[in-house]
Structure formats: C-alpha cells, structure tokens
Design a protein around this motif. Structure first.
Motif, PDB file in Angstrom:
ATOM      1  N   THR A  64       3.788   7.550  -9.801  1.00  0.00           N
ATOM      2  CA  THR A  64       3.246   7.415  -8.687  1.00  0.00           C
ATOM      3  C   THR A  64       4.458   7.364  -7.685  1.00  0.00           C
ATOM      4  O   THR A  64       5.322   6.533  -7.758  1.00  0.00           O
ATOM      5  N   TRP A  65       4.477   8.135  -6.715  1.00  0.00           N
ATOM      6  CA  TRP A  65       5.513   8.135  -5.644  1.00  0.00           C
ATOM      7  C   TRP A  65       4.993   8.146  -4.327  1.00  0.00           C
ATOM      8  O   TRP A  65       4.451   9.443  -4.013  1.00  0.00           O
ATOM      9  N   THR A  66       5.086   7.423  -3.400  1.00  0.00           N
ATOM     10  CA  THR A  66       4.537   7.492  -2.116  1.00  0.00           C
ATOM     11  C   THR A  66       5.759   6.887  -1.223  1.00  0.00           C
ATOM     12  O   THR A  66       6.750   6.738  -1.342  1.00  0.00           O
ATOM     13  N   SER A 146      -4.491  11.462   2.616  1.00  0.00           N
ATOM     14  CA  SER A 146      -5.178  10.269   3.636  1.00  0.00           C
ATOM     15  C   SER A 146      -5.240   8.976   2.779  1.00  0.00           C
ATOM     16  O   SER A 146      -5.847   8.968   1.634  1.00  0.00           O
ATOM     17  N   GLY A 147      -4.666   7.850   3.486  1.00  0.00           N
ATOM     18  CA  GLY A 147      -5.123   6.622   3.167  1.00  0.00           C
ATOM     19  C   GLY A 147      -6.385   6.059   3.598  1.00  0.00           C
ATOM     20  O   GLY A 147      -6.845   4.996   2.980  1.00  0.00           O
ATOM     21  N   LEU A 148      -7.252   6.796   4.144  1.00  0.00           N
ATOM     22  CA  LEU A 148      -8.605   6.623   4.765  1.00  0.00           C
ATOM     23  C   LEU A 148      -9.584   6.381   3.553  1.00  0.00           C
ATOM     24  O   LEU A 148      -9.708   7.341   2.808  1.00  0.00           O
ATOM     25  N   ARG A 149     -10.208   5.355   3.636  1.00  0.00           N
ATOM     26  CA  ARG A 149     -11.223   4.962   2.484  1.00  0.00           C
ATOM     27  C   ARG A 149     -12.679   4.413   2.957  1.00  0.00           C
ATOM     28  O   ARG A 149     -12.492   3.887   4.111  1.00  0.00           O
ATOM     29  N   GLU A 196      -6.223   2.473   2.451  1.00  0.00           N
ATOM     30  CA  GLU A 196      -5.652   2.345   1.139  1.00  0.00           C
ATOM     31  C   GLU A 196      -3.846   2.391   1.280  1.00  0.00           C
ATOM     32  O   GLU A 196      -3.377   3.444   1.797  1.00  0.00           O
ATOM     33  N   TYR A 197      -3.252   1.352   1.005  1.00  0.00           N
ATOM     34  CA  TYR A 197      -1.592   1.598   1.129  1.00  0.00           C
ATOM     35  C   TYR A 197      -1.203   2.241  -0.218  1.00  0.00           C
ATOM     36  O   TYR A 197       0.100   2.337  -0.093  1.00  0.00           O
ATOM     37  N   PHE A 198      -1.925   2.239  -1.167  1.00  0.00           N
ATOM     38  CA  PHE A 198      -1.362   3.019  -2.346  1.00  0.00           C
ATOM     39  C   PHE A 198      -0.812   2.028  -3.387  1.00  0.00           C
ATOM     40  O   PHE A 198      -0.731   2.587  -4.553  1.00  0.00           O
ATOM     41  N   VAL A 199       0.055   1.181  -3.000  1.00  0.00           N
ATOM     42  CA  VAL A 199       0.577   0.228  -3.833  1.00  0.00           C
ATOM     43  C   VAL A 199       0.419  -1.108  -3.565  1.00  0.00           C
ATOM     44  O   VAL A 199       0.041  -1.431  -2.439  1.00  0.00           O
ATOM     45  N   SER A 200       0.227  -1.942  -4.475  1.00  0.00           N
ATOM     46  CA  SER A 200      -0.012  -3.491  -4.294  1.00  0.00           C
ATOM     47  C   SER A 200       1.683  -4.188  -4.030  1.00  0.00           C
ATOM     48  O   SER A 200       2.537  -3.824  -4.362  1.00  0.00           O
ATOM     49  N   THR A 201       1.510  -4.802  -2.759  1.00  0.00           N
ATOM     50  CA  THR A 201       2.588  -5.665  -2.338  1.00  0.00           C
ATOM     51  C   THR A 201       2.499  -7.133  -3.200  1.00  0.00           C
ATOM     52  O   THR A 201       3.536  -8.005  -2.694  1.00  0.00           O
ATOM     53  N   GLY A 202       1.773  -7.220  -4.159  1.00  0.00           N
ATOM     54  CA  GLY A 202       1.825  -8.775  -4.788  1.00  0.00           C
ATOM     55  C   GLY A 202       1.300  -9.798  -3.892  1.00  0.00           C
ATOM     56  O   GLY A 202       0.242  -9.918  -3.132  1.00  0.00           O
ATOM     57  N   PRO A 203       2.560 -10.815  -3.826  1.00  0.00           N
ATOM     58  CA  PRO A 203       2.256 -11.940  -3.040  1.00  0.00           C
ATOM     59  C   PRO A 203       1.988 -11.629  -1.537  1.00  0.00           C
ATOM     60  O   PRO A 203       1.185 -12.398  -0.798  1.00  0.00           O
ATOM     61  N   ASP A 204       2.372 -10.621  -1.175  1.00  0.00           N
ATOM     62  CA  ASP A 204       2.164 -10.219   0.380  1.00  0.00           C
ATOM     63  C   ASP A 204       0.617  -9.869   0.638  1.00  0.00           C
ATOM     64  O   ASP A 204       0.356 -10.042   1.887  1.00  0.00           O
ATOM     65  N   GLY A 205      -0.151  -9.688  -0.160  1.00  0.00           N
ATOM     66  CA  GLY A 205      -1.548  -9.480   0.070  1.00  0.00           C
ATOM     67  C   GLY A 205      -2.125  -8.067   0.127  1.00  0.00           C
ATOM     68  O   GLY A 205      -3.329  -7.823   0.298  1.00  0.00           O
ATOM     69  N   LEU A 206      -1.286  -7.064   0.353  1.00  0.00           N
ATOM     70  CA  LEU A 206      -1.735  -5.566   0.410  1.00  0.00           C
ATOM     71  C   LEU A 206      -2.104  -5.209  -1.169  1.00  0.00           C
ATOM     72  O   LEU A 206      -1.651  -4.914  -1.988  1.00  0.00           O
ATOM     73  N   GLU A 207      -3.581  -5.114  -1.352  1.00  0.00           N
ATOM     74  CA  GLU A 207      -4.139  -4.701  -2.474  1.00  0.00           C
ATOM     75  C   GLU A 207      -5.568  -3.948  -2.382  1.00  0.00           C
ATOM     76  O   GLU A 207      -6.513  -4.660  -1.821  1.00  0.00           O
ATOM     77  N   GLY A 208      -5.788  -2.648  -2.319  1.00  0.00           N
ATOM     78  CA  GLY A 208      -6.895  -1.919  -2.385  1.00  0.00           C
ATOM     79  C   GLY A 208      -7.316  -1.590  -0.906  1.00  0.00           C
ATOM     80  O   GLY A 208      -6.384  -2.160   0.035  1.00  0.00           O
TER      81      GLY A 208
END
Length: 247
Positions: A64-66, A146-149, A196-208
C-alpha cells in the motif's frame, strides 16, 4: 504534522525561496513519476471508489502506497537533516528507504547502482514493456482515488459550535498542525460525507472514515495579539478525531 512540516507562526527562519517552477530539474519529474506509479499499483486500490481490479495488474509491487506513506517517510527524517535537502530529494530518500525496508532492493545494491549511474549518467535504464501496467497507470491518472466514503455515524459538531483541539500522543505521522493543539475554534463548515486517510496514524487517532470540519481560529488566540495582525482569522480543515467539545 511535526514542527518542520508546518512552520506557521515561527520567526527568524531565514529567506523564503520564491521559486515558482514545479520541477526545477529534469530528474525531479522522474521522482514524481515513480511516486505516481507506486500509487497506481497500490494494493489498497481494490477497495477504492473507482473499482480497480488490482489482482489482475501484472506487477511485483504488493504494497500500500499513498500520499500518507510519502509524508511519513519525510517526517521520519531528523529535522536538521530535513532542512538540508530540496523537496524532491526528500521524496527520493523516502521512496528509496521504503523499497529497502520492504526488501525490494538491498541497500548495497542500491548504492552500487547509484554509483554506476553517477559514473555513467547516460547509461541506458532498464526497460521492460508492460502494456497492462501502463493501462492501469493511465486509468489511475484519469480516475484517481477519492478518500470520500459514506459516513457510518452523524457528525458530532455543527456550524457555530465552539470546539477544543486535542493534544493527542505524538505519532509517526499526523495531520494535526502543531500550533493548533489545545486551541479553541469555531466550526464554520461541516463537509458532507466522511473521509478515509488510507493509513492509520496509531495514537494520533486517524483510523477509518471520519467527518471533517472547517474550523476558524483568531490568530491572536494562537500566537498572541502582539505577534498577529488585527482581525486575522485562520481556517483549518480538521478530522473529527482531533476535536473535542469545548468546556
């Protein structure tokens, strides 16, 4: 974004480069092309809105590469090292390290090839015709990803709400400008859908998929009245994970 990637409000940073060309040197176009091809081959595209049949794309690239991965590589650089290099040099370093870390090329082999082309800059590059892959790349350039969901929950905030920006644990990569941490703002727009940001940032909070809001801040509340022009308002698009209800 870490300090070196969002310098809003910082003083005495030296002269500003006013270069307007997108590509200053020819080799920069090739780096941009490599990044684009990697995005067109990314395995996550089988779930993208323009349904790409990634299982039928003839490529050895199975990652996966974004844009997020490219930014993560740049943000992983030591800050003083980061300021030494030009824009596409940072891209080159991040992409090269990615291929080494994933085992597509050994560091020693990359170093040997680099020296080879440094000594013989006009030496021919490997050329392997792959029409099916070229078709996928052209399709990606036209349709993108598109990241739109579709949202799964209603937005927590509405226009006019006063919100408090959180101070999440530092992550390897973040989409939260550091100077907005712990600041108060007002929601000026709630964007339709979720993103959707495509990748999780872990403790930062971006998920889904998450709702995204345009939030306004008075510059004086961020940097102080003595360092801000009067009546200046800063606008920032922020993911839901970064916002809290103002107390």
């Amino acid at each position: 974004m870490k300090l070196q990637h969002y310098l809003g409000g910082l003083e005495n940073l030296g002269p500003v480069n006013l270069e307007t060309k997108v590509f200053v040197s020819e080799w920069e176009k090739r780096i941009f092309g490599i990044h684009t091809v990697m995005m067109a081959e990314s395995v996550h595209l089988d779930k993208a809105l323009p349904k790409y049949p990634m299982d039928k794309v003839p490529t050895a690239f199975k990652e996966t590469w974004t844009w997020a991965h490219l930014r993560t590589g740049a943000e992983g650089m030591q800050p003083l090292e980061y300021f030494k290099y030009r824009y596409y040099e940072k891209w080159l370093m991040g992409i090269s390290q990615f291929f080494v870390d994933r085992g597509y090329v050994a560091a020693e082999e990359l170093e040997k090839l680099t020296e080879h082309y440094r000594q013989q800059p006009d030496a021919p590059l490997p050329d392997q015709a792959n029409p099916a892959l070229k078709e996928q790349i052209n399709r990606y350039l036209k349709l993108g990803d598109s990241g739109l969901r579709a949202p799964t929950v209603p937005p927590r905030f509405k226009v006019g709400d006063v919100v408090h920006v959180g101070d999440p644990e530092a992550a390897e990569h973040s989409r939260l400008p550091g100077f907005l941490r712990n600041k108060r703002g007002v929601v000026t727009e709630v964007y339709p859908g979720a993103f959707e940001y495509f990748v999780s940032t872990g403790p930062d909070g971006l998920e889904g998929p998450q709702h995204v809001y345009c939030v306004s801040f008075h510059a004086a509340d961020i940097w102080g009245a003595e360092k801000s022009e009067p009546n200046t308002v800063i606008y920032a698009d922020l993911f839901d994970a970064y916002l809290k209800t103002a107390q």
